[in-house]
Design a protein around this motif. Structure first.
Motif, PDB file in Angstrom:
ATOM      1  N   THR A   1       0.887  -1.200   0.025  1.00  0.00           N
ATOM      2  CA  THR A   1       0.058  -0.117  -0.105  1.00  0.00           C
ATOM      3  C   THR A   1       0.775   1.411   0.214  1.00  0.00           C
ATOM      4  OG1 THR A   1      -0.097   0.184   2.499  1.00  0.00           O
ATOM      5  CG2 THR A   1      -1.945  -1.227   1.255  1.00  0.00           C
ATOM      6  N   GLU A   2       0.444   2.156  -0.646  1.00  0.00           N
ATOM      7  CA  GLU A   2       0.995   3.746  -0.700  1.00  0.00           C
ATOM      8  C   GLU A   2       0.030   4.575  -0.307  1.00  0.00           C
ATOM      9  OE1 GLU A   2       3.743   4.290  -3.845  1.00  0.00           O
ATOM     10  OE2 GLU A   2       3.062   2.002  -4.618  1.00  0.00           O
ATOM     11  N   GLU A   3       0.471   5.577   0.747  1.00  0.00           N
ATOM     12  CA  GLU A   3      -0.150   6.642   1.271  1.00  0.00           C
ATOM     13  C   GLU A   3      -0.128   7.842   0.312  1.00  0.00           C
ATOM     14  OE1 GLU A   3      -2.584   6.178   3.542  1.00  0.00           O
ATOM     15  OE2 GLU A   3      -2.245   3.946   3.845  1.00  0.00           O
ATOM     16  N   ILE A   4      -1.137   8.579   0.126  1.00  0.00           N
ATOM     17  CA  ILE A   4      -1.037   9.780  -0.661  1.00  0.00           C
ATOM     18  C   ILE A   4      -1.853  11.034   0.122  1.00  0.00           C
ATOM     19  CG2 ILE A   4      -0.991  11.146  -2.795  1.00  0.00           C
ATOM     20  CD1 ILE A   4      -1.180   7.438  -3.031  1.00  0.00           C
ATOM     21  N   PRO A   5      -1.431  11.781   1.267  1.00  0.00           N
ATOM     22  CA  PRO A   5      -2.265  12.644   1.580  1.00  0.00           C
ATOM     23  C   PRO A   5      -2.452  14.118   0.804  1.00  0.00           C
ATOM     24  CG  PRO A   5      -0.206  12.741   2.794  1.00  0.00           C
ATOM     25  CD  PRO A   5      -0.209  11.511   1.804  1.00  0.00           C
ATOM     26  N   LEU A   6      -3.430  14.721   0.634  1.00  0.00           N
ATOM     27  CA  LEU A   6      -3.880  15.976   0.029  1.00  0.00           C
ATOM     28  C   LEU A   6      -4.500  16.535   0.596  1.00  0.00           C
ATOM     29  CD1 LEU A   6      -2.588  15.956  -3.157  1.00  0.00           C
ATOM     30  CD2 LEU A   6      -4.943  15.699  -3.894  1.00  0.00           C
ATOM     31  N   ASP A   7      -3.725  17.877   1.187  1.00  0.00           N
ATOM     32  CA  ASP A   7      -4.060  18.514   2.373  1.00  0.00           C
ATOM     33  C   ASP A   7      -4.469  19.926   1.383  1.00  0.00           C
ATOM     34  OD1 ASP A   7      -4.495  20.094   4.345  1.00  0.00           O
ATOM     35  OD2 ASP A   7      -2.766  19.855   5.392  1.00  0.00           O
ATOM     36  N   ASN A   8      -5.786  20.311   1.385  1.00  0.00           N
ATOM     37  CA  ASN A   8      -6.080  21.536   0.977  1.00  0.00           C
ATOM     38  C   ASN A   8      -7.093  22.286   1.964  1.00  0.00           C
ATOM     39  OD1 ASN A   8      -6.247  23.594  -1.145  1.00  0.00           O
ATOM     40  ND2 ASN A   8      -7.791  22.389  -2.245  1.00  0.00           N
ATOM     41  N   ARG A   9      -6.910  21.943   3.139  1.00  0.00           N
ATOM     42  CA  ARG A   9      -7.462  22.637   4.182  1.00  0.00           C
ATOM     43  C   ARG A   9      -7.471  24.173   4.146  1.00  0.00           C
ATOM     44  NH1 ARG A   9      -5.558  19.341   9.289  1.00  0.00           N
ATOM     45  NH2 ARG A   9      -3.885  19.734   7.937  1.00  0.00           N
ATOM     46  N   TYR A  10      -6.458  24.658   3.742  1.00  0.00           N
ATOM     47  CA  TYR A  10      -6.352  26.067   3.849  1.00  0.00           C
ATOM     48  C   TYR A  10      -6.350  26.892   2.386  1.00  0.00           C
ATOM     49  CZ  TYR A  10      -4.873  24.773   8.432  1.00  0.00           C
ATOM     50  OH  TYR A  10      -4.761  24.261   9.698  1.00  0.00           O
TER      51      TYR A  10
ATOM     52  N   VAL B   1      -4.254  10.873 -11.263  1.00  0.00           N
ATOM     53  CA  VAL B   1      -4.624  12.356 -10.516  1.00  0.00           C
ATOM     54  C   VAL B   1      -5.357  12.233  -9.509  1.00  0.00           C
ATOM     55  CG1 VAL B   1      -5.629  14.730 -11.431  1.00  0.00           C
ATOM     56  CG2 VAL B   1      -4.362  13.140 -13.191  1.00  0.00           C
ATOM     57  N   PHE B   2      -4.796  13.004  -8.575  1.00  0.00           N
ATOM     58  CA  PHE B   2      -5.472  13.187  -7.220  1.00  0.00           C
ATOM     59  C   PHE B   2      -6.108  14.455  -6.987  1.00  0.00           C
ATOM     60  CE2 PHE B   2      -2.274   9.840  -6.609  1.00  0.00           C
ATOM     61  CZ  PHE B   2      -3.382   8.754  -6.134  1.00  0.00           C
ATOM     62  N   SER B   3      -7.224  14.775  -6.586  1.00  0.00           N
ATOM     63  CA  SER B   3      -7.764  15.916  -6.113  1.00  0.00           C
ATOM     64  C   SER B   3      -8.282  16.389  -4.828  1.00  0.00           C
ATOM     65  CB  SER B   3      -8.754  16.595  -7.027  1.00  0.00           C
ATOM     66  OG  SER B   3      -9.716  15.832  -7.213  1.00  0.00           O
ATOM     67  N   ALA B   4      -8.309  17.599  -4.252  1.00  0.00           N
ATOM     68  CA  ALA B   4      -9.061  17.913  -3.000  1.00  0.00           C
ATOM     69  C   ALA B   4      -9.573  19.181  -3.006  1.00  0.00           C
ATOM     70  CB  ALA B   4      -7.924  17.758  -1.865  1.00  0.00           C
ATOM     71  N   GLU B   5     -10.944  19.278  -2.675  1.00  0.00           N
ATOM     72  CA  GLU B   5     -11.675  20.538  -2.741  1.00  0.00           C
ATOM     73  C   GLU B   5     -11.235  21.658  -1.854  1.00  0.00           C
ATOM     74  OE1 GLU B   5     -14.308  21.149  -4.723  1.00  0.00           O
ATOM     75  OE2 GLU B   5     -14.861  19.437  -5.611  1.00  0.00           O
TER      76      GLU B   5
ATOM     77  N   GLY C   1     -10.531  23.550   1.392  1.00  0.00           N
ATOM     78  CA  GLY C   1     -11.076  23.530   2.830  1.00  0.00           C
ATOM     79  C   GLY C   1     -11.199  21.855   3.193  1.00  0.00           C
ATOM     80  N   HIS C   2     -10.429  20.839   2.192  1.00  0.00           N
ATOM     81  CA  HIS C   2     -10.742  19.728   2.514  1.00  0.00           C
ATOM     82  C   HIS C   2      -9.055  19.061   2.754  1.00  0.00           C
ATOM     83  CE1 HIS C   2     -14.953  18.623   1.807  1.00  0.00           C
ATOM     84  NE2 HIS C   2     -14.650  19.811   1.313  1.00  0.00           N
ATOM     85  N   LEU C   3      -8.932  18.129   3.608  1.00  0.00           N
ATOM     86  CA  LEU C   3      -8.041  17.081   3.673  1.00  0.00           C
ATOM     87  C   LEU C   3      -8.380  15.518   3.146  1.00  0.00           C
ATOM     88  CD1 LEU C   3      -5.070  16.019   4.440  1.00  0.00           C
ATOM     89  CD2 LEU C   3      -5.890  15.707   6.858  1.00  0.00           C
ATOM     90  N   VAL C   4      -7.795  15.224   2.134  1.00  0.00           N
ATOM     91  CA  VAL C   4      -8.164  14.019   1.391  1.00  0.00           C
ATOM     92  C   VAL C   4      -7.007  13.038   1.521  1.00  0.00           C
ATOM     93  CG1 VAL C   4      -8.985  12.408  -0.395  1.00  0.00           C
ATOM     94  CG2 VAL C   4      -9.790  15.060   0.061  1.00  0.00           C
ATOM     95  N   ARG C   5      -7.300  11.923   2.045  1.00  0.00           N
ATOM     96  CA  ARG C   5      -5.976  11.073   2.292  1.00  0.00           C
ATOM     97  C   ARG C   5      -6.470   9.575   1.091  1.00  0.00           C
ATOM     98  NH1 ARG C   5      -3.208  12.054   6.756  1.00  0.00           N
ATOM     99  NH2 ARG C   5      -4.220  13.169   8.514  1.00  0.00           N
ATOM    100  N   TYR C   6      -5.529   9.609   0.275  1.00  0.00           N
ATOM    101  CA  TYR C   6      -5.617   8.570  -0.822  1.00  0.00           C
ATOM    102  C   TYR C   6      -4.671   7.457  -0.274  1.00  0.00           C
ATOM    103  CZ  TYR C   6      -8.171  11.989  -3.675  1.00  0.00           C
ATOM    104  OH  TYR C   6      -9.142  12.826  -4.176  1.00  0.00           O
TER     105      TYR C   6
END
Length: 196
Positions: free
Chosen positions: A63-72, A138-142, A144-149
């Motif tokens: 497994t490989e973790e990809i966090p995408l932090d767009n909270r700010y 391709v990963f995306s985050a809206e 204000g969101h933190l998405v962990r892929y």
């Protein structure tokens, strides 16, 4: 040493090894002064009677973790990643518990070979070969969101038991084979950032 093997077992071994290895065994035993009871042994038939399938299911390879932090952030965050993974087509053959120590050391390579050839034919795989996959995602985050892929690499697996007859003996030979390589992407959304 082969001269200590009971006659019946030696006859089976001699038949299984066949003409390819028998001359080398005879030479080795004669140098040691041993008697070869299976020189004139007839070849016992090796027959696969049945296969009992226990389970077929994917197994996780990595497994490989990809966090995408767009909270700010105030706009959509998009990120492209490339991943490469290699897997080996593998086979594990379990040990038959009723075999004696002598039979395990001498007959087991023959049984493993029989199982391997049967699975190779049925699954159309080459054991020991490697499979490499390369993917771009391709990963995306809206905003204000933190998405962990999570990228999950899996292989197919198959577990079963072959019932094999060698001469008058019947043995149950368990196996597990892993083959193929595929991936899936999972995501989990984190806590939204509260704007004040």
């Amino acid at each position: 040493m082969l001269q200590l093997i009971p006659y019946g077992l030696a006859a089976v071994v001699g038949g299984l090894l066949g003409k390819k290895y028998l001359p080398q065994l005879i030479d080795a035993q004669q140098k040691q002064g041993g008697w070869i009871p299976f020189v004139n042994a007839s070849l016992p038939p090796i027959q696969i009677l049945a296969e009992s399938l226990i389970q077929e299911q994917p197994v996780v390879l990595a497994t490989e973790e990809i966090p995408l932090d767009n909270r700010y952030g105030t706009t959509m965050l998009v990120s492209e990643h490339e991943f490469t993974r290699t897997a080996t087509v593998g086979l594990s053959v379990g040990r038959e518990q009723t075999l004696t120590a002598n039979m395990k050391s001498i007959l087991w390579p023959v049984l493993e070979s029989v199982v391997q050839e049967e699975l190779k034919k049925n699954l159309r795989v080459e054991f020991g070969s490697q499979i490499t996959r390369r993917v771009k995602i391709v990963f995306s985050a809206e905003p204000g969101h933190l998405v962990r892929y999570r990228l999950v690499w899996r292989q197919d697996s198959r577990q079963g038991v072959y019932d094999i007859r060698i001469g008058n003996e019947q043995l149950a030979v368990p196996y597990m084979v892993t083959f193929g390589l595929f991936h899936a992407v999972e995501s989990m959304e984190g806590v939204e950032h509260e704007r004040g």
